[in-house]
Design an enzyme around this catalytic site. Sequence first.
Site, PDB file in Angstrom:
ATOM      1  N   ASP A 145       0.845  -1.183   0.000  1.00  0.00           N
ATOM      2  CA  ASP A 145       0.000   0.000   0.000  1.00  0.00           C
ATOM      3  C   ASP A 145       0.885   1.239   0.000  1.00  0.00           C
ATOM      4  O   ASP A 145       2.025   1.193  -0.507  1.00  0.00           O
ATOM      5  CB  ASP A 145      -0.926  -0.044   1.227  1.00  0.00           C
ATOM      6  CG  ASP A 145      -2.305   0.517   0.919  1.00  0.00           C
ATOM      7  OD1 ASP A 145      -2.407   1.737   0.730  1.00  0.00           O
ATOM      8  OD2 ASP A 145      -3.266  -0.276   0.882  1.00  0.00           O
ATOM      9  N   ASN A 269     -13.669   0.743  -7.283  1.00  0.00           N
ATOM     10  CA  ASN A 269     -14.714   1.616  -6.735  1.00  0.00           C
ATOM     11  C   ASN A 269     -15.424   2.448  -7.798  1.00  0.00           C
ATOM     12  O   ASN A 269     -15.983   3.497  -7.486  1.00  0.00           O
ATOM     13  CB  ASN A 269     -14.106   2.581  -5.707  1.00  0.00           C
ATOM     14  CG  ASN A 269     -13.422   1.854  -4.569  1.00  0.00           C
ATOM     15  OD1 ASN A 269     -13.849   0.776  -4.189  1.00  0.00           O
ATOM     16  ND2 ASN A 269     -12.364   2.446  -4.045  1.00  0.00           N
TER      17      ASN A 269
END
Length: 864
Positions: A145, A269
């Site tokens: 990440d 998303n």
Amino acid sequence: MRNAGLFAIVFMLVFLPVGQGIGAEASTGKANSAVSVAEEETTDRIIVKLKASTDSLKGDAVGRAKDAKKLLAVKVPKNKKTKVYIKELEQRSDIEYAEPDYLVKPQYTPTDFSFTRQWHHTAIKTELAWDRSKGSNEIIVAVIDDGIDLEHPDLKERIIQPYDAVQQTFDSITVGEHGTHVAGIIASSIDNGIGGVGVAPHVNIMPINVFSGEGAYTSTIINAVYHAVDSGARIINLSLGNYHYSQFFNDAIQYAVNNGVLVVAAAGNQATSATHYPSSYANVISVSSTDRYDNPSTFTNFGSDIDVAAPGTSIYSTFPQNSYGYMSGTSMAAPVVAGIAALIWSNEPGLTNNQVADRLQNTSDDLGPSGKDDFYGYGRVNAQKALNIFSKPIVNEVTDQTTELTGSIVEDIGEGIVLIKKQEETIATANVSSYAKFSVTIPKQTAGSILKVTVSDLNGQESAPEVITVLDRTPPARPTVYEVSDLSANVAGKAEPNSSISVKTGTGQYSGKTDANGYFQVKIPLQLANSKIEVTARDAAGNLSPAAYTIVKDKTAPVVKGVADKAFYKGKVTIAFSEGTAALNGGFAKSGMVIEKEGFYKFAVTDSAANQRILQFTIDKTPPKISAKTTVKAIKSGTFTNQNVVVSLKESHLQQKTVSKNGKMVAWPSKSIFSADGVYTVAAKDKAGLSSKFTFTIDKTKPNIPVINTVTDASLKIAGKAEAYSTVKLYINGKYQKSVSATKSHTYSFGIKRQKAGTKVQVVVNDRAGNISKWRSVYVIDKTPPQIPSVNKVTSKSKYVSGKAEKGATVYLYNGKTYVGKAIANSKGHYQIRKPVLKKGTSLTLSAKDKAGNTSKKRFIKIQ
């Protein structure tokens, strides 16, 4: 989790500038159209696979080190477009394939804080799952990440091996808001009084930063995947993605899967069904998002690639700077799934990654249309079901006589199956129903056997096993008792191993135990001949054996009053006995008979049980004989202590002893002590009054310690000095070699083979009287110089000069007459010396000096 063929993986490194690429999958809740998702993205780098190593194309390696020259990330020239440059490269004969090196971009913002904190635990039933496991620190979840707050109080105890893949350093890592939030969802600490709780609060997090600014290059993420696998991660969480396929990224994913790693990725998303990566790669668990009402989140991607769904709307977790907050997105849903996978693996460490993936899918709550669908995949994950939390059945006592195993079901399972296993082998099954009793026919089992009884419903949900130990209800066999006599202080025999033994006699009851082999020995008082003894064994389960009986045998020799005339040495003896018959030297002996003839006599008395009593004696009328032979033998058998010698004579009935030295008589105690060397006369008188004497000389002085001349590893003889005519014995490393006699002039010499340096050489001397000197020890001296050290290739860019030399030797490096550095060769002979930056062509010299100070010849090298 889609199945597909797995590809070989290569390892790579990169020199790459900042551009556009893959984004983190958290969301503001805004939906993008499929058209906007597919818009062309640009990048100023390309990943290239070479057919063979070449120096004609410069770039940074990507992936694994062994293929570092075959997979490169190269920069697009400023005057060219990416697509055009890819086509140019693919036309080259040395290039197999090329693709854009896209960036990953974050896509999240914090959402509404009005939702109840951490509602997702209720939705996925983690509180029930925690009754079985809160995770194990043996399970490592890699969070690839934008970094993490390593000092966050809810995370710092869970973090191991942080790595910054952008800077390629272990010393520091970017403090990322997104990565900190994702890590907290997986493994925030529990019961510490602060913040929230992770799904698997006892597992460890391996944070890996791949972001530089707002994006991350695909090649950086590839390197991060390889690093996570090679560093021991069991699960990789990828809350990031884009819509560009990368063969090299796919290769890295398949490398992870082939090495047993479970890969979990956010589905995206943009509320689109467009193919999204890495979540759409084969063997990756693609996770869509749900809200607190189990509806698909408004932002979540959907489609046939979705494997499972998980809570992702308004998830409360950790933020940097010791803070907390909410985020929404498939970035939040993916770590929920990764956390449940970590709980499964902690509870069942023997599962494979494919089995964990199947468990996640098969235990999910099917919320959409029946079966797999585009929004939930196989369903929204359920931690309780994933850990197979189902009440154990109640099982009644099982013994080694049981043929019907009985019990009852304690909860509503509908229709189900009871399964009985022994050592993972199923021995019986039966259909059961809710809150009902059951009975299953089983074969008789050996006492101590372990049975596992589980119950499962028709959906495959299975309880933890009820572990049953088969009880022992079989009495031990009758003990075997060894012979017991009226002389025995123990009763011994064999019975069932590890059982308790009871022995009953006419005088009381006594106890003991058998060992692992069944042997026992119980202490008892002496028993009368022909009395009866009872022995029983009781096993650990309390079962009593049949009794064994034995009769005490008569083993006591008959009573013999023995010799009536104690002065038997005077030549007269009277013998008497009161039981049985007697034989004297093969003939019959009468009670009270008199013997006067000199000699050795022996007689035996035998009773009705064939027991014998033996008595023997000697009638002596001859004075002691002390000859040169017997005296010398006696002296040699004496004890030498503190320059004193103790002499003992072999005559068996000496009554009076005297010693004379230089004409003076000296009293001689039971152990004669001679205080100095000299000439001695020994006189002895036996009990019959006869005496004899002998004169002898005592030499008890030890020789001087021998001298050994210097011995080196080149010596072919060992020489020195010792007492004249003494015997010199040679030992090497404690092992006897040979002996020689010292000459009249005290010299000696041994011929030997060359010995290794450090070998222990010892010499000891025996004089002609048998006295032994102290030892002289020396060690072989090392006089052999070490070999010239070898050296590996040295270039102007080399930071070290390395090679091999004699182990333990010190290697010196000089630039002309200028000392550069030194190093000690390790146990395998390897050395490494740091050098300064030197120009190509510079001449250096190397030499080695061993621990003995011997110096090798010089090695001359030239910097290339």
